[in-house]
Design a protein around this motif. Structure first.
Motif, PDB file in Angstrom:
ATOM      1  N   ILE A 181       0.852  -1.192   0.000  1.00 12.72           N
ATOM      2  CA  ILE A 181       0.000   0.000   0.000  1.00 12.72           C
ATOM      3  C   ILE A 181       0.887   1.241   0.000  1.00 12.72           C
ATOM      4  N   SER A 182       0.567   2.189  -0.836  1.00  6.76           N
ATOM      5  CA  SER A 182       1.436   3.357  -0.991  1.00  6.76           C
ATOM      6  C   SER A 182       0.600   4.549  -1.436  1.00  6.76           C
ATOM      7  N   ASP A 183       1.000   5.740  -1.044  1.00 10.79           N
ATOM      8  CA  ASP A 183       0.285   6.932  -1.501  1.00 10.79           C
ATOM      9  C   ASP A 183       0.805   7.388  -2.855  1.00 10.79           C
TER      10      ASP A 183
ATOM     11  N   MET B 191       5.785  -4.630   7.325  1.00 13.58           N
ATOM     12  CA  MET B 191       6.055  -3.799   8.500  1.00 13.58           C
ATOM     13  C   MET B 191       6.852  -4.563   9.543  1.00 13.58           C
TER      14      MET B 191
ATOM     15  N   ASN C 271      10.684  -3.652  10.697  1.00 13.00           N
ATOM     16  CA  ASN C 271      10.999  -3.348  12.096  1.00 13.00           C
ATOM     17  C   ASN C 271      12.269  -4.025  12.577  1.00 13.00           C
TER      18      ASN C 271
ATOM     19  N   MET D 215       4.798   1.747  14.861  1.00 13.07           N
ATOM     20  CA  MET D 215       4.622   1.105  13.535  1.00 13.07           C
ATOM     21  C   MET D 215       4.940   2.110  12.435  1.00 13.07           C
ATOM     22  N   ASP D 216       5.636   1.645  11.438  1.00 15.73           N
ATOM     23  CA  ASP D 216       5.959   2.483  10.287  1.00 15.73           C
ATOM     24  C   ASP D 216       5.002   2.141   9.158  1.00 15.73           C
ATOM     25  N   PHE D 217       4.213   3.128   8.745  1.00 14.18           N
ATOM     26  CA  PHE D 217       3.263   2.857   7.674  1.00 14.18           C
ATOM     27  C   PHE D 217       3.816   3.345   6.351  1.00 14.18           C
ATOM     28  N   SER D 218       3.507   2.649   5.292  1.00 13.19           N
ATOM     29  CA  SER D 218       3.986   3.053   3.967  1.00 13.19           C
ATOM     30  C   SER D 218       3.039   4.093   3.376  1.00 13.19           C
ATOM     31  N   SER D 219       1.915   4.345   4.052  1.00 11.53           N
ATOM     32  CA  SER D 219       0.918   5.246   3.488  1.00 11.53           C
ATOM     33  C   SER D 219       0.308   6.104   4.596  1.00 11.53           C
ATOM     34  N   LYS D 220       0.253   7.384   4.362  1.00 18.85           N
ATOM     35  CA  LYS D 220      -0.306   8.322   5.335  1.00 18.85           C
ATOM     36  C   LYS D 220      -1.806   8.056   5.528  1.00 18.85           C
TER      37      LYS D 220
END
Lengths: 205, 205
Positions: A64-66, A93, A97, B1-6
């Protein structure tokens, strides 16, 4: 359950469609929202709608990506010859980590599961094979969960990759760090003995 | 947690504001919605927004209702001299399910809890006292949970009702039907002996 309000019944029904949320929990959540300012409900439903309607997946790894290409795939610091195949974004994720992996990912979007009607064509396997034929990839790490479905998916991908000059590997199965031997299940313990590693190898971490 | 999408991060954050939903569960729920058709997300957020923005409370008993007066309060079959005071709508549903109560309800909307900053003025206690002064009510049943906050609330209402010609009662505390004596806690067992009932009384159910 008998509801005094049709609106409430609707909201509880829709909430209870989420996995692991029963009718009682759904009612608790909805009543909680009613006690909070209306903005909280607006923010929740707005963010869900916005995500669902504008969600994009990286055209390279299907994370998932913007943006068209996700941050990981776009990074010049990443080793493009090493690709880790995972089930979904949560696995990306989890591996990120650990800070132990410097390659790219490929998100399948699930596992082959005839019981749930998921075949290879429902997953992002074809694009993976195409990528593999491109020649840039030297090693594929299969990092699916060690279930029957995961093993089936691994084997299917392995068969499809036959004839290509690509190394395939799976993540190590064994006793978890900090676990007691006596509580480990037989299969895991058995495999950890079969796939033992040189002692020097265990020193680096 | 690091998200790939805002967008994903936002949705997960808002979902994790619900009680009992942590970040991991929120992520699971949001990813589930992404796998379902967009209509499901639209229905969920739509029903929540609609409920939150148009919710009404019965002007007599403060139960959630789509109409000015709820079905229970509007029913001519109900005994208007008997009012059961409960914490929230879930208690109304639980008592209605027993089919053992034919009076009206009064929903307080919580319990007095100084720890959580809930005082009597945050609850629907004043309208209850006003109703009691109206003269139609003969008995009030306090059906709050038997915690310190519930007992405090009961006592506060009892004090406010002093001087009025109204009987007050609480629901019976005792050993649950089907429970083993040896596993009951001391307080409950002790009270069930103190408040024993004539054997003939236990025969009707």
């Amino acid at each position: 359950m008998d509801f005094s309000s049709k609106l409430l019944e609707n909201a509880v029904y829709e909430m209870s469609q989420l996995p692991g949320i029963g009718k009682r929990t759904a009612l608790r959540l909805v009543l909680h929202l009613l006690k909070q300012p209306a903005e909280q409900t607006a923010r929740l439903s707005g963010s869900l709608e916005q995500l669902r309607n504008t969600v994009r997946f990286c055209s390279n790894c299907y994370n998932i990506s913007d943006t068209e290409i996700c941050e990981i795939c776009a990074s010049p610091k990443r080793d493009r010859s090493l690709v880790c195949v995972v089930e979904d974004i949560r696995d990306v994720m989890a591996i990120e980590n650990t800070s132990q992996f410097n390659g790219l990912y490929h998100v399948l979007g699930g596992k082959i599961s005839p019981m749930e009607g998921v075949g290879p064509q429902e997953l992002n396997i074809a694009p993976l094979i195409d990528k593999a034929k491109g020649g840039e990839i030297k090693e594929l790490i299969f990092a699916l969960s060690p279930t029957m479905e995961g093993d089936t998916t691994n084997f299917y991908m392995y068969k499809r990759l036959e004839g290509l000059d690509i190394r395939t590997s799976t993540i190590a199965r064994g006793i978890a760090v900090g676990d007691e031997l006596e509580y480990a299940d037989e299969v895991t313990l058995g495999r950890s003995i079969l796939n033992r590693i040189p002692f020097e190898g265990s020193l680096k971490s």
